[in-house]
Design an enzyme around this catalytic site. Structure first.
Site, PDB file in Angstrom:
ATOM      1  N   TRP A  39       1.972  -1.650  -7.914  1.00 13.31           N
ATOM      2  CA  TRP A  39       1.849  -2.741  -6.766  1.00 13.31           C
ATOM      3  C   TRP A  39       0.513  -3.493  -7.222  1.00 13.31           C
ATOM      4  O   TRP A  39      -0.521  -3.158  -7.988  1.00 13.31           O
ATOM      5  CB  TRP A  39       1.024  -1.738  -5.487  1.00 13.31           C
ATOM      6  N   ASP A  94       3.212 -13.200  10.059  1.00  9.05           N
ATOM      7  CA  ASP A  94       3.332 -11.954   9.195  1.00  9.05           C
ATOM      8  C   ASP A  94       3.165 -10.682  10.270  1.00  9.05           C
ATOM      9  O   ASP A  94       3.668 -10.937  11.570  1.00  9.05           O
ATOM     10  CB  ASP A  94       2.332 -12.033   7.975  1.00  9.05           C
ATOM     11  N   ASP A  95       3.119  -9.629   9.494  1.00  5.18           N
ATOM     12  CA  ASP A  95       3.130  -8.368  10.173  1.00  5.18           C
ATOM     13  C   ASP A  95       2.088  -8.154  11.475  1.00  5.18           C
ATOM     14  O   ASP A  95       1.124  -9.114  11.595  1.00  5.18           O
ATOM     15  CB  ASP A  95       2.438  -7.266   9.278  1.00  5.18           C
ATOM     16  N   ARG A 117       2.810   4.636   2.825  1.00 10.53           N
ATOM     17  CA  ARG A 117       2.181   3.741   4.093  1.00 10.53           C
ATOM     18  C   ARG A 117       2.454   4.179   5.489  1.00 10.53           C
ATOM     19  O   ARG A 117       2.957   3.431   6.505  1.00 10.53           O
ATOM     20  CB  ARG A 117       2.799   2.294   3.747  1.00 10.53           C
ATOM     21  N   TRP A 136      11.583 -10.503   4.602  1.00  9.67           N
ATOM     22  CA  TRP A 136      12.091  -9.220   4.631  1.00  9.67           C
ATOM     23  C   TRP A 136      11.283  -8.310   3.755  1.00  9.67           C
ATOM     24  O   TRP A 136      11.770  -8.336   2.699  1.00  9.67           O
ATOM     25  CB  TRP A 136      13.531  -9.283   4.280  1.00  9.67           C
ATOM     26  N   ASP A 137      10.612  -7.630   4.389  1.00  4.64           N
ATOM     27  CA  ASP A 137       9.646  -6.767   3.682  1.00  4.64           C
ATOM     28  C   ASP A 137      10.149  -5.018   3.554  1.00  4.64           C
ATOM     29  O   ASP A 137      11.134  -4.766   4.137  1.00  4.64           O
ATOM     30  CB  ASP A 137       8.307  -6.638   4.509  1.00  4.64           C
ATOM     31  N   MET A 138       9.636  -4.421   2.680  1.00  5.24           N
ATOM     32  CA  MET A 138      10.263  -3.005   2.363  1.00  5.24           C
ATOM     33  C   MET A 138       9.028  -2.407   1.763  1.00  5.24           C
ATOM     34  O   MET A 138       8.969  -2.657   0.446  1.00  5.24           O
ATOM     35  CB  MET A 138      11.315  -3.110   1.512  1.00  5.24           C
ATOM     36  N   CYS A 164      10.723  -9.385   0.077  1.00  5.64           N
ATOM     37  CA  CYS A 164       9.477  -8.710  -0.217  1.00  5.64           C
ATOM     38  C   CYS A 164       9.558  -7.079  -0.073  1.00  5.64           C
ATOM     39  O   CYS A 164      10.139  -6.645   0.724  1.00  5.64           O
ATOM     40  CB  CYS A 164       8.464  -9.112   0.765  1.00  5.64           C
ATOM     41  N   ASP A 172       1.688  -8.805  -4.187  1.00  6.94           N
ATOM     42  CA  ASP A 172       0.719  -8.902  -3.324  1.00  6.94           C
ATOM     43  C   ASP A 172      -0.778  -9.567  -3.811  1.00  6.94           C
ATOM     44  O   ASP A 172      -1.650  -9.614  -3.079  1.00  6.94           O
ATOM     45  CB  ASP A 172       0.129  -7.556  -2.505  1.00  6.94           C
TER      46      ASP A 172
HETATM   47  C1  GLA Z   1       3.278  -5.856   2.377  1.00  7.83           C
HETATM   48  C2  GLA Z   1       3.655  -7.451   1.919  1.00  7.83           C
HETATM   49  C3  GLA Z   1       2.369  -8.217   2.339  1.00  7.83           C
HETATM   50  C4  GLA Z   1       2.288  -8.334   3.962  1.00  7.83           C
HETATM   51  C5  GLA Z   1       2.585  -6.751   4.276  1.00  7.83           C
HETATM   52  C6  GLA Z   1       2.083  -6.750   5.919  1.00  7.83           C
HETATM   53  O1  GLA Z   1       2.172  -5.407   1.833  1.00  7.83           O
HETATM   54  O2  GLA Z   1       3.797  -7.367   0.578  1.00  7.83           O
HETATM   55  O3  GLA Z   1       2.829  -9.529   1.882  1.00  7.83           O
HETATM   56  O4  GLA Z   1       3.329  -8.877   4.711  1.00  7.83           O
HETATM   57  O5  GLA Z   1       3.165  -5.788   3.623  1.00  7.83           O
HETATM   58  O6  GLA Z   1       1.926  -5.306   6.352  1.00  7.83           O
END
Ligand code: GLA
Length: 781
Positions: free
Chosen positions: A200, A367-368, A444, A478-480, A527, A549
């Site tokens: 990471w 974002d989140d 997480r 679209w995150d994971m 992402c 990140d």
């Molecule tokens: C991950 C993504 C970040 C952000 C966070 C949000 O870490 O890589 O860019 O979107 O999640 O929780």
């Protein structure tokens, strides 16, 4: 071009513009690999006999394939595919257990097919699409009631050949333990393998290992293609450089666990295999079932790492990226994550967007933190309804406000995940992957939804459809955010648990396919905690992926350089963030943060409202400059120059009439006065103007040295120091040359660097983390 050549034996010659690949069927029926390298020409199989290894007796202590073929020793041959059981003891292409429990396989040639409109893979993404044409060869091999198809696709203009395999069972149930996508046997040793490892926030570290003998593996068991080991890798001559030498590049169009090995065997032959990770993989194939492996990509260049990269970039741009956004310039965005983290409300989002709009930002990304009870990373994944306190008017009201500022709106989702603390988990605890009756290990604070279950895929697809159509959404991140553990699907029976990880990826692809088809106008960005799933599978659906990140400009220079070996820069999301940086606490100049982020799918990710006037002016100027050069930055051909302490890049427009270069220095040294910028990719015979845009020098950079010039004593970082910095305007050095491309590419000697003994406007101040951009325009445009 694909030629079937006849003569004494059947042979096949696959040709691209600059490369060729040849194979021949042996008398024993094995497809023998003859050659992969610079282009060759042959009209008959007899001509290719020159490339065949000659065998008159078997080596000692080796197994002979059969009495009829006493010189066929599979362990000492270059083969198109191989298996255990008849003497080849190297890394196999296929491994399976037959109904009688035996593991010996013997696939031999049956027939072939050459066509231009091959069938499209049903579940997996591929370079070849229904609406397209591809030169295609299929070799059909048989072992009893099993048929193995070896597919080859030839892309002449990219110098790329892709391969995949399909196994069809017409007999009783077998257990498939591995089916690779590609096997390349080279008749020599002495190669090096370059892989891209990481974790990471530090993706794509380039690691080169010599291959003296034995096996070197590049693999992922993370469930995703992973930041630990990207599926892209290279095999090359030990002395290959950017411009010269044999370099083979490989990649896999797949987003799950992968496995690539390079093995140098006892006879000095090098075997490369790549495909789905066999560890944990076990697929049952009943009578009539087929299994297809993902498509693998290979290229060869005699022109070093740059030649290899150019082939891969061309291939990704023309055969992987698809949809409306594939070839389109991307908007300049501002993402709320590093500006606000979870602390968002409609009011503060709109205020942030407004400030960004004033500086020229085109797309605002929330974002989140916008849904369920998402105040931190412990809850609510799965509950895809806007939080009524944060967004009282829902997505629609926020979107209308952002749109009325003249900006587009993008949002963040993480569809594949579920928190135990969520309404979805309360309703469907069995939708998370977990081994029944056993404690589950979380990442997480979240679990992975069981996408091997089609019902869950359908449910999430509909949820996402509702989110994406709730407002005028033009971009989706679209995150994971976790790797897999406790891989188990409550949906599948115990004997099929070895299928879960792969079926998950197929479920994911179905979801991505449906949603990208339903929302063709949306720009999707993949992402996975940054680059934990940066691969060609994702890029077949989403034309860009958040590279890391880590937004520190110095780290990013190395990370983006790593990606550049296998992926064009338009695929890599890259943002300017705050200083000191949130991941490293390193302070870098805004200029350098921009100069690196500009070489990708560009944006900002910081609280613009907190910026001072000077920073805002700089950001506005950056956006203006970027808009003018956006096409070159995003769609131009990327060239690496020097790498290491100094990063040197150039992007060149397809017409070679415009180019931009950058140099970024990690650490400076004393008394280093001379520096060079060497552009690449220009037309040697065309005349260009190369110039820099001189910025202004902040006198604070000189620290207490200011006292060598000031009439009164100035205490460093005092109010007086700040006032002087605001009032005193000093220009930076300016470069401006008119010369032929050949002259510029020989290396432009830049203005003398600061080295402690003097300063005027012709001196290049180049401390730690400094950088410069150079603009190049042909004089005939
Ligand atoms: C991950 C993504 C970040 C952000 C966070 C949000 O870490 O890589 O860019 O979107 O999640 O929780």
């Amino acid at each position: 071009m694909i030629q079937k050549l006849s003569g004494g034996r059947e042979a096949f010659l696959l040709r691209t513009d600059n490369t060729a690949y040849a194979l021949m069927i042996t008398a024993s029926g094995h497809p023998e690999h003859l050659y992969y390298g610079s282009v060759i020409d042959a009209e008959s199989a007899d001509e290719l006999d020159a490339l065949r290894e000659k065998r008159a007796f078997e080596p000692g202590n080796a197994v002979v394939y059969s009495e009829q073929h006493p010189t066929v020793v599979l362990e000492d041959m270059c083969l198109e595919m191989s298996s255990f059981g008849h003497g080849d003891i190297r890394e196999p292409f296929i491994e399976l257990i037959k109904p009688d429990g035996s593991r010996s396989c013997d696939f031999t040639y049956d027939s072939c097919l050459i066509d231009e409109q091959p069938p499209v893979m049903k579940d997996l993404p591929s370079s070849y699409r229904e609406d397209g044409k591809a030169e295609h060869l299929c070799l059909y091999l048989k072992d009893g009631e099993l048929t193995l198809e070896l597919h080859y696709y030839v892309y002449p203009e990219c110098d790329v050949i892709t391969r995949r395999a399909r196994l069809i069972n017409s007999g009783d149930t077998i257990e498939l333990l591995r089916l690779m996508s590609l096997q390349l046997d080279l008749p020599a040793d002495g190669y090096c393998m370059t892989v891209f490892r990481g974790a990471w926030a530090r993706e794509m570290n380039k690691v080169t290992v010599p291959l003296p003998g034995g096996k070197f593996v590049n693999e992922s068991r993370a469930g995703t293609s992973s930041n630990r080991a990207n599926p892209f890798f290279m095999l090359h001559a030990a002395d290959a450089t950017e411009c010269f030498g044999d370099v083979y590049g490989f990649n896999l169009i797949y987003s799950g666990n992968h496995y690539s090995a390079a093995e140098v065997n006892a006879y000095g032959k090098t075997r490369v295999v790549t495909g789905i990770q066999p560890q944990g993989f076990r697929f049952l194939l009943d009578r009539g079932d087929a299994f297809e492996s993902p498509e693998a990509v290979m290229t060869y260049s005699a022109l070093g790492f740059t030649g290899q990269s150019m082939n891969m970039h061309r291939f990704v741009k023309s055969h992987i990226l698809r949809g409306e956004w594939a070839q389109k310039e991307r908007p300049i965005l501002l993402n709320s994550w590093e500006a606000s983290y979870f602390n968002i409300t409609e009011k503060n989002l709109v205020a942030l967007a407004k400030a960004a709009k004033e500086l020229g930002v085109e797309l605002f990304v929330m974002d989140d933190g916008w849904f369920g009870d998402r105040h931190d990373d412990q809850r609510s994944l799965g509950d895809w309804e806007p939080n009524p306190k944060k967004l009282p008017g829902g997505l629609k009201s926020l979107c209308e406000k952002i749109n009325s500022l003249g900006m587009d709106l993008g949002i963040w989702v993480e569809p594949e995940m579920i928190n135990v603390q969520s309404k979805l988990y309360e309703l469907h605890p069995d939708w998370a992957m977990a081994v029944p009756e056993q404690p589950h290990s979380e990442g997480r604070h979240q679990r992975v939804l069981d996408l091997s279950n089609p019902q869950i895929v359908d449910y999430i697809t509909e949820k996402m459809t509702a989110v994406f159509s709730a407002a005028n959404i033009s971009y989706v991140k679209w995150d994971m955010n976790r790797i897999f553990s406790d891989v188990y699907s409550p949906y599948l029976p115990p004997e099929r648990q070895g299928e879960v990880a792969h079926r998950y990826i197929l479920g994911l692809y179905r979801m991505m396919r449906t949603l990208t088809q339903r929302f063709p106008h949306i720009l999707f960005e993949g992402c996975a905690s940054g680059g934990n799933r940066f691969d060609l599978g994702v890029l077949c659906f989403f034309p860009q992926i958040w590279g890391s990140d880590d937004t520190d400009a110095v780290c990013r220079a190395a990370i983006q350089e790593g990606y550049s070996y296998g992926y064009p820069q338009i695929c890599v999301g890259s943002h300017v963030s705050a200083s000191p940086n949130h991941q490293t606490l390193r302070a870098t100049p805004l200029e350098s943060r921009f100069n690196i982020a500009a070489f990708g799918a560009f944006g900002y990710e910081l609280n613009v409202r907190d910026m001072n006037k000077r920073e805002k002016e700089s950001m506005k100027a950056q956006i203006l400059l970027y808009s003018v050069w956006r096409e070159v930055f995003q769609l131009g051909q990327f060239y690496r120059g020097r790498t290491g302490n100094l990063h040197e890049w150039t992007v060149v427009s397809p017409e070679r009439d415009r180019a931009v270069g950058v140099i970024l220095q990690e650490l400076t040294g004393p008394n280093i006065q001379y520096e060079t910028y060497r552009p690449r990719g220009l037309d040697p015979d065309r005349t260009y103007r190369l110039y820099s845009v001189s910025g202004s020098v902040n006198v604070k950079l000189f620290g207490s040295l200011i006292n060598t010039m000031a009439p009164i004593h100035v205490r460093q970082d005092s109010l007086l120091h700040s006032i002087i910095a605001r009032v005193v305007k000093m220009g930076g050095e300016h470069e401006d040359y008119n010369a032929k491309g050949s002259v510029l590419m020989a290396g432009v000697k830049l203005s003398q660097g600061f080295s402690g003994t003097g300063f005027n406007e012709n001196v290049r101040l180049f401390p730690d983390f400094a950088s410069r951009m150079y603009f190049i325009v042909a004089d005939d445009v």
